[in-house]
Write a protein that holds these residues in place. Structure first.
Motif, mmCIF file in Angstrom:
data_model
loop_
_atom_site.group_PDB
_atom_site.id
_atom_site.type_symbol
_atom_site.label_atom_id
_atom_site.label_comp_id
_atom_site.label_asym_id
_atom_site.label_seq_id
_atom_site.Cartn_x
_atom_site.Cartn_y
_atom_site.Cartn_z
ATOM 1 N N ILE A 1 57.600 86.591 32.084
ATOM 2 C CA ILE A 1 56.806 87.093 30.978
ATOM 3 C C ILE A 1 57.206 88.511 30.630
ATOM 4 C CG2 ILE A 1 54.475 87.683 30.238
ATOM 5 C CD1 ILE A 1 53.468 85.357 31.956
ATOM 6 N N LEU A 2 57.465 89.335 31.681
ATOM 7 C CA LEU A 2 57.784 90.747 31.425
ATOM 8 C C LEU A 2 59.196 90.926 30.927
ATOM 9 C CD1 LEU A 2 56.927 93.715 31.706
ATOM 10 C CD2 LEU A 2 57.787 93.648 34.043
ATOM 11 N N ASP B 1 46.879 82.183 39.114
ATOM 12 C CA ASP B 1 47.721 81.030 38.845
ATOM 13 C C ASP B 1 49.100 81.400 38.322
ATOM 14 O OD1 ASP B 1 45.620 79.382 39.614
ATOM 15 O OD2 ASP B 1 44.866 79.221 37.534
ATOM 16 N N LEU B 2 49.510 82.645 38.434
ATOM 17 C CA LEU B 2 50.854 83.041 38.031
ATOM 18 C C LEU B 2 51.573 83.611 39.256
ATOM 19 C CD1 LEU B 2 50.400 84.783 34.540
ATOM 20 C CD2 LEU B 2 51.361 82.518 35.014
#
Length: 296
Positions: free
Chosen positions: A291-292, A282-283
């Protein structure tokens, strides 16, 4: 008129002198202090102290106290503890109430009753006690260094006298007396040999508060039984007991802290890190970059 003037001046002078003498001689003080020390062949000291005091209800209200040192320094810097046994206390020949309290370097004997106030008078106290482990054993002679007149009194001492009596087969080879406060090297005392094994010392002048007399005596070997191996082990245990208690306390505290930390203080074990080569479910790739890198 001249007679009338001289009479009151003379009278005032007499009143002043008599009042001063009354105050001077009514001060609380130790009138006579005598100590008898008998050394037994096993090294035990039998001590009798006879102390006559003038009580005025100032500091001597219920009785007196006597400090007995029981901790001494060795030549090598270490310390040793002697055995002290209080056997008898009297006032004017009658048994007197007393209790003891531990001090930093010995024992304090409180003599008197809490509910008894002493009238102004002279009283004679007698203290009997025993001490062991006071003899110093040398290569050629044995010695005793003893504080025969205590230095812990806040009162002046008018007359001080002491006697040390050794076993009959002892021959005193050397002796010296020190007077004054603790650690003093003054010699204001007269030494009087009574016989080959008995010696007396008497102060050559009154002693001030906190002053006393220490007497050192040396004699031939073989008179006093030297301590056995069991005695030395017992004494070593007694001298080092406080150090051992401290070490045991530190060890017990360390063990407790270790076990407490092991039980509730350890961080939980970390899971194994497994590399993933596909985005999490789901990403999207763009969400993973956010996020990174914390930016698009």
């Amino acid at each position: 008129m001249q007679r009338f003037i001289k009479f009151p001046l003379y009278t005032l002078f007499i009143f002043f002198v008599s009042g001063w003498l009354t105050f001077a001689f009514a001060q609380e003080r130790i009138l006579d202090y005598q100590t008898d020390v008998t050394v037994l062949e096993d090294g035990t000291l039998l001590v009798t102290e006879t102390i006559q005091v003038q009580a005025q209800g100032q500091q001597i209200k219920r009785g007196i106290y006597r400090d007995i040192p029981t901790t001494y320094d060795n030549p090598d810097g270490s310390r040793h503890h002697v055995d002290f046994i209080l056997t008898d206390v009297t006032r004017d020949g009658q048994p007197e109430n007393f209790h003891t309290k531990a001090q930093a370097n010995g024992t304090r004997i409180y003599i008197g009753s809490q509910n008894v106030i002493l009238p102004t008078a002279r009283y004679t106290y007698q203290i009997r006690y025993q001490m062991k482990r006071m003899i110093q054993f040398g290569d050629s002679t044995d010695e005793l260094f003893f504080n025969v007149i205590g230095t812990g009194f806040v009162f002046p001492i008018d007359r001080a006298k002491a006697r040390i009596q050794l076993p009959e087969n002892a021959i005193i080879s050397d002796s010296i007396a020190y007077t004054g406060r603790q650690g003093s090297r003054e010699h204001n005392a007269n030494l009087s040999p009574i016989n080959s094994h008995t010696i007396e010392v008497e102060s050559s002048q009154p002693l001030s508060p906190y002053e006393g007399i220490s007497l050192a005596v040396a004699w031939n070997k073989g008179v006093i039984s030297e301590p056995t191996l069991a005695d030395k082990l017992r004494w070593a245990w007694k001298d080092g007991m406080l150090i051992l208690i401290a070490i045991a306390g530190f060890a017990a505290t360390g063990l407790y802290l270790y076990f407490a930390w092991s039980k509730v203080g350890r961080d939980p074990s970390k899971d194994t890190i497994i590399a993933r080569f596909t985005p999490p479910k789901d990403l999207s790739p763009a969400a993973c970059q956010l996020i990174l890198d914390r930016k698009y």
